[in-house]
Scaffold this motif. Sequence first.
Motif, mmCIF file in Angstrom:
data_model
loop_
_atom_site.group_PDB
_atom_site.id
_atom_site.type_symbol
_atom_site.label_atom_id
_atom_site.label_comp_id
_atom_site.label_asym_id
_atom_site.label_seq_id
_atom_site.Cartn_x
_atom_site.Cartn_y
_atom_site.Cartn_z
ATOM 1 N N THR A 142 0.815 -1.217 0.000
ATOM 2 C CA THR A 142 0.000 0.000 0.000
ATOM 3 C C THR A 142 0.852 1.272 0.000
ATOM 4 O O THR A 142 2.035 1.234 0.321
ATOM 5 C CB THR A 142 -0.955 -0.008 1.206
ATOM 6 O OG1 THR A 142 -0.274 -0.539 2.331
ATOM 7 C CG2 THR A 142 -2.167 -0.866 0.926
ATOM 8 N N PHE A 143 0.231 2.392 -0.334
ATOM 9 C CA PHE A 143 0.881 3.701 -0.440
ATOM 10 C C PHE A 143 2.059 3.663 -1.420
ATOM 11 O O PHE A 143 3.145 4.172 -1.139
ATOM 12 C CB PHE A 143 1.315 4.214 0.948
ATOM 13 C CG PHE A 143 0.147 4.494 1.845
ATOM 14 C CD1 PHE A 143 -0.602 5.648 1.697
ATOM 15 C CD2 PHE A 143 -0.248 3.576 2.813
ATOM 16 C CE1 PHE A 143 -1.713 5.897 2.500
ATOM 17 C CE2 PHE A 143 -1.354 3.814 3.627
ATOM 18 C CZ PHE A 143 -2.085 4.983 3.463
ATOM 19 N N ARG A 158 7.011 2.127 -1.031
ATOM 20 C CA ARG A 158 5.898 2.443 -0.142
ATOM 21 C C ARG A 158 6.252 3.705 0.633
ATOM 22 O O ARG A 158 7.214 3.707 1.428
ATOM 23 C CB ARG A 158 5.706 1.262 0.820
ATOM 24 C CG ARG A 158 4.821 1.543 2.032
ATOM 25 C CD ARG A 158 4.698 0.268 2.868
ATOM 26 N NE ARG A 158 4.150 0.485 4.196
ATOM 27 C CZ ARG A 158 2.845 0.557 4.485
ATOM 28 N NH1 ARG A 158 1.957 0.439 3.529
ATOM 29 N NH2 ARG A 158 2.446 0.740 5.719
ATOM 30 N N LEU A 159 5.493 4.779 0.418
ATOM 31 C CA LEU A 159 5.794 6.024 1.133
ATOM 32 C C LEU A 159 5.515 5.845 2.622
ATOM 33 O O LEU A 159 4.500 5.276 3.020
ATOM 34 C CB LEU A 159 4.947 7.181 0.606
ATOM 35 C CG LEU A 159 5.256 7.684 -0.805
ATOM 36 C CD1 LEU A 159 4.526 9.005 -1.052
ATOM 37 C CD2 LEU A 159 6.751 7.870 -1.028
ATOM 38 N N THR A 160 6.441 6.328 3.436
ATOM 39 C CA THR A 160 6.294 6.213 4.887
ATOM 40 C C THR A 160 6.536 7.577 5.525
ATOM 41 O O THR A 160 6.932 8.529 4.847
ATOM 42 C CB THR A 160 7.340 5.243 5.479
ATOM 43 O OG1 THR A 160 8.638 5.806 5.244
ATOM 44 C CG2 THR A 160 7.264 3.867 4.841
ATOM 45 N N ASP A 161 6.336 7.616 6.821
ATOM 46 C CA ASP A 161 6.586 8.841 7.584
ATOM 47 C C ASP A 161 8.022 9.322 7.487
ATOM 48 O O ASP A 161 8.301 10.498 7.646
ATOM 49 C CB ASP A 161 6.347 8.557 9.079
ATOM 50 C CG ASP A 161 4.909 8.790 9.452
ATOM 51 O OD1 ASP A 161 4.149 9.198 8.562
ATOM 52 O OD2 ASP A 161 4.568 8.556 10.618
ATOM 53 N N TYR A 162 8.947 8.387 7.293
ATOM 54 C CA TYR A 162 10.365 8.743 7.338
ATOM 55 C C TYR A 162 11.023 8.751 5.971
ATOM 56 O O TYR A 162 12.208 9.068 5.861
ATOM 57 C CB TYR A 162 11.108 7.771 8.276
ATOM 58 C CG TYR A 162 10.743 6.326 8.055
ATOM 59 C CD1 TYR A 162 9.822 5.699 8.884
ATOM 60 C CD2 TYR A 162 11.279 5.607 6.983
ATOM 61 C CE1 TYR A 162 9.445 4.380 8.668
ATOM 62 C CE2 TYR A 162 10.910 4.293 6.766
ATOM 63 C CZ TYR A 162 9.988 3.679 7.608
ATOM 64 O OH TYR A 162 9.622 2.377 7.380
ATOM 65 N N GLY A 163 10.315 8.375 4.932
ATOM 66 C CA GLY A 163 10.909 8.310 3.600
ATOM 67 C C GLY A 163 10.149 7.280 2.798
ATOM 68 O O GLY A 163 8.962 7.459 2.556
ATOM 69 N N HIS A 164 10.823 6.177 2.423
ATOM 70 C CA HIS A 164 10.048 5.097 1.819
ATOM 71 C C HIS A 164 10.677 3.744 2.084
ATOM 72 O O HIS A 164 11.870 3.643 2.347
ATOM 73 C CB HIS A 164 9.836 5.331 0.323
ATOM 74 C CG HIS A 164 11.072 5.189 -0.515
ATOM 75 N ND1 HIS A 164 11.875 6.241 -0.862
ATOM 76 C CD2 HIS A 164 11.641 4.098 -1.069
ATOM 77 C CE1 HIS A 164 12.888 5.810 -1.595
ATOM 78 N NE2 HIS A 164 12.775 4.513 -1.736
ATOM 79 N N ASP A 165 9.851 2.714 2.029
ATOM 80 C CA ASP A 165 10.295 1.330 2.089
ATOM 81 C C ASP A 165 10.231 0.759 0.675
ATOM 82 O O ASP A 165 9.314 1.076 -0.078
ATOM 83 C CB ASP A 165 9.351 0.486 2.967
ATOM 84 C CG ASP A 165 9.526 0.765 4.460
ATOM 85 O OD1 ASP A 165 10.493 1.478 4.819
ATOM 86 O OD2 ASP A 165 8.699 0.274 5.246
ATOM 87 N N VAL A 166 11.203 -0.088 0.352
ATOM 88 C CA VAL A 166 11.103 -0.862 -0.876
ATOM 89 C C VAL A 166 10.546 -2.218 -0.473
ATOM 90 O O VAL A 166 11.072 -2.864 0.436
ATOM 91 C CB VAL A 166 12.477 -1.023 -1.561
ATOM 92 C CG1 VAL A 166 12.334 -1.790 -2.866
ATOM 93 C CG2 VAL A 166 13.103 0.351 -1.797
ATOM 94 N N VAL A 167 9.439 -2.602 -1.101
ATOM 95 C CA VAL A 167 8.736 -3.813 -0.676
ATOM 96 C C VAL A 167 8.588 -4.765 -1.854
ATOM 97 O O VAL A 167 8.252 -4.341 -2.964
ATOM 98 C CB VAL A 167 7.330 -3.465 -0.121
ATOM 99 C CG1 VAL A 167 6.638 -4.719 0.396
ATOM 100 C CG2 VAL A 167 7.425 -2.421 0.979
ATOM 101 N N LYS B 182 7.525 -8.285 1.787
ATOM 102 C CA LYS B 182 8.785 -8.154 2.507
ATOM 103 C C LYS B 182 9.417 -6.787 2.267
ATOM 104 O O LYS B 182 9.524 -6.333 1.125
ATOM 105 C CB LYS B 182 9.741 -9.247 2.010
ATOM 106 C CG LYS B 182 10.993 -9.390 2.825
ATOM 107 C CD LYS B 182 11.756 -10.631 2.356
ATOM 108 C CE LYS B 182 13.140 -10.744 2.981
ATOM 109 N NZ LYS B 182 13.183 -10.624 4.414
ATOM 110 N N ASP B 185 14.246 -2.820 1.698
ATOM 111 C CA ASP B 185 15.103 -1.652 1.929
ATOM 112 C C ASP B 185 14.271 -0.578 2.617
ATOM 113 O O ASP B 185 13.071 -0.477 2.379
ATOM 114 C CB ASP B 185 15.631 -1.114 0.592
ATOM 115 C CG ASP B 185 16.790 -0.135 0.787
ATOM 116 O OD1 ASP B 185 17.337 -0.054 1.919
ATOM 117 O OD2 ASP B 185 17.145 0.543 -0.196
#
Lengths: 259, 319
Positions: A142-143, A158-167, B182, B185
Amino acid sequence: MKIVVLVKQVPDTAADKRLDPDTLTVDRAAVDGLINEMDEFAVEEALQLVEKHGGEVTVVSMGPQDATDAYKKALQMGADKAVFLTDPVLAGSDVAATSYALAQVLGTLEYDLVLFGSEASDARTSVVPAMVAERLGVPQLTFASKVEIDGDAIKINRLTDYGHDVVEARLPAVVSVVEKINEPRYPSFKGIMAAKKKPVDTLDAAGAAIDPAKVGAAGSWTKVLDAAVAPPRAQGVIVTDEGNGGVDLADFLAAKKFI
Amino acid sequence: MAEILVLVDHADGAVKKVTLELLTKARALGEPSAVFIGSGFDDAKGRLAEYGAAKVYVAADPELTGYVVAPKAELLAKLVADVAPALVLVPATAEGKEIAARLAVKTNSGLLTDAVDVTADGDGFAAEQSIFGGSSVVHSAVSAGTPIIAVRPNSTPPVPQDAAAERVDVSVELSDAAKLAKVVDRVVVPKGDRPELTEAAIVVSGGRGVGSAESFAVIEALADQLGAAVGASRAAVDSGWYPHQSQVGQTGKTVSPQLYIACGISGAIQHRAGMQTSKTIVAVNKDAEAPIFELVDYGVVGDLFKVVPQVTDEIVKRK
Ligand SMILES: Cc1cc2nc3c(=O)[nH]c(=O)nc-3n(C[C@H](O)[C@H](O)[C@H](O)COP(=O)(O)OP(=O)(O)OC[C@H]3O[C@@H](n4cnc5c(N)ncnc54)[C@H](O)[C@@H]3O)c2cc1C
Ligand SMILES: Nc1ncnc2c1ncn2[C@@H]1O[C@H](COP(=O)(O)O)[C@@H](O)[C@H]1O
């Protein structure tokens, strides 16, 4: 690749939205309905993915009988067909009931990817995609501000509060998109004409094997106790800067004890 | 007293202010137990004790944070089954709401999002929600399962009250379904020393009118004099002048500070959606017709490059 896009019809964001004091739901009759803007980004992403990888795009929308503008807009943009879930028993469904109904519709379809907008502009909850992923037992991505597909592998930012996660995950998957992901196209004249001939499958609750006891206001797990219109904001003071605007503003901030 | 679970929002043990607000709220309704997922509990313990967590359920298994939200929802579902809390409070952040969403489905429980207040209501709880940009106020209750309520940051002032924060280690055997998405990064954009946007008492935001990344220095200078966070409109973010975490609005953050100052922002409906519940609203815009002026308590029609530095200087002078 088979892509399903969930689109919601919402009251025009520019219009004044109100609660109907009798039903305690959004007074949809009072304002024009249109496609939730964010869902246009999901439709656009689906169209781009199909242009790249082949396949077809089905849009799914749930709403009152006359809420047909959202899926029509998606068809005009280029989606291939639509499924419209409408049934009086669905009226007043909360997020959990809505996610159940949408998951049941998805159960009648084949899909590799299910795309959502990340938020509906009317209720602004942003939880339906996560709930549908939970119900379907497929990965929740999501996001997303970027989606890449390679065979049955999918990778998003995935955009997050701190930057982004690669999922990363495997298809089939649920994805919701943010407005940074693309620029939705305008329907062309050809697209608008072609949309009129595209198949629309209108389902009622039974048609999607929806248990009527689990939807609508009665089947929801939350209830509205009361609603009231808040008093309007008081008219503010507006000054024109003639060289002293900053000083005037400082006076205001001081009077309000901010400085 | 009834046990209330409060999901801790933290970054490696640095506890977010919203958690202290939720603990404060929970104390008025029952006995708060914090749920701490991830690493860094030792750094968090002091804060959680100071704001009244009687107990802290600590789940430190790295698998819980290695996937998108689903493992956290499973951990909470197990706790809900084991301790049968009267209420679960989570922060109404994007992630908090998604965890709550999955938890609600897993436990057949009602979920209320974006509450600005939670009160006792009979033997249950009522959430107050401010909808349509504050034009309507709604009270809702959960009618099935364990009430799960996501509460907006800045809804209640945090008040300290000492408690033991007794550590109780918990774990869950994750299902395969929880490990489907998962995180490979994690990209963290350095945040600087300014207050967090959703936590700040004052927010100063810049929009397209600021004109460039360099010119945001004008906005930052005012923010720093006020001890404020810096926000931005989507136009400023999409132009690359400010990071997306600073975006205020429908698809950015929802802020509700004591004071919001919009500079060079027109006040599009999507921007207003993220700031119109601010207590006091100020705008500086050179266009007297800009819709932001419909919302303001105080507006200055003028060039932000004249007005903003002048008010900044004036604040320095008056200190
Ligand atoms: C799905 C979707 C989601 C969105 N989500 C968001 C969101 O989360 N947040 C958001 O902000 N937007 C969002 N938007 C975009 C929104 O519609 C507007 O485009 C955006 O807010 C405009 O930003 P702005 O006010 O900075 O720019 P503009 O509308 O271009 O306004 C700039 C203003 O600056 C003024 N100005 C220019 N120069 C000066 C000067 N020197 N001094 C003083 N004033 C000056 C102008 O008069 C003008 O009023 C979204 C849009 C969509 C479609
Ligand atoms: N009634 C609906 N019909 C179709 N899609 C919906 C409906 N409600 C929500 N959605 C989808 O779920 C997304 C998030 O909505 P929400 O969680 O309500 O903010 C929307 O952008 C849509 O993609």
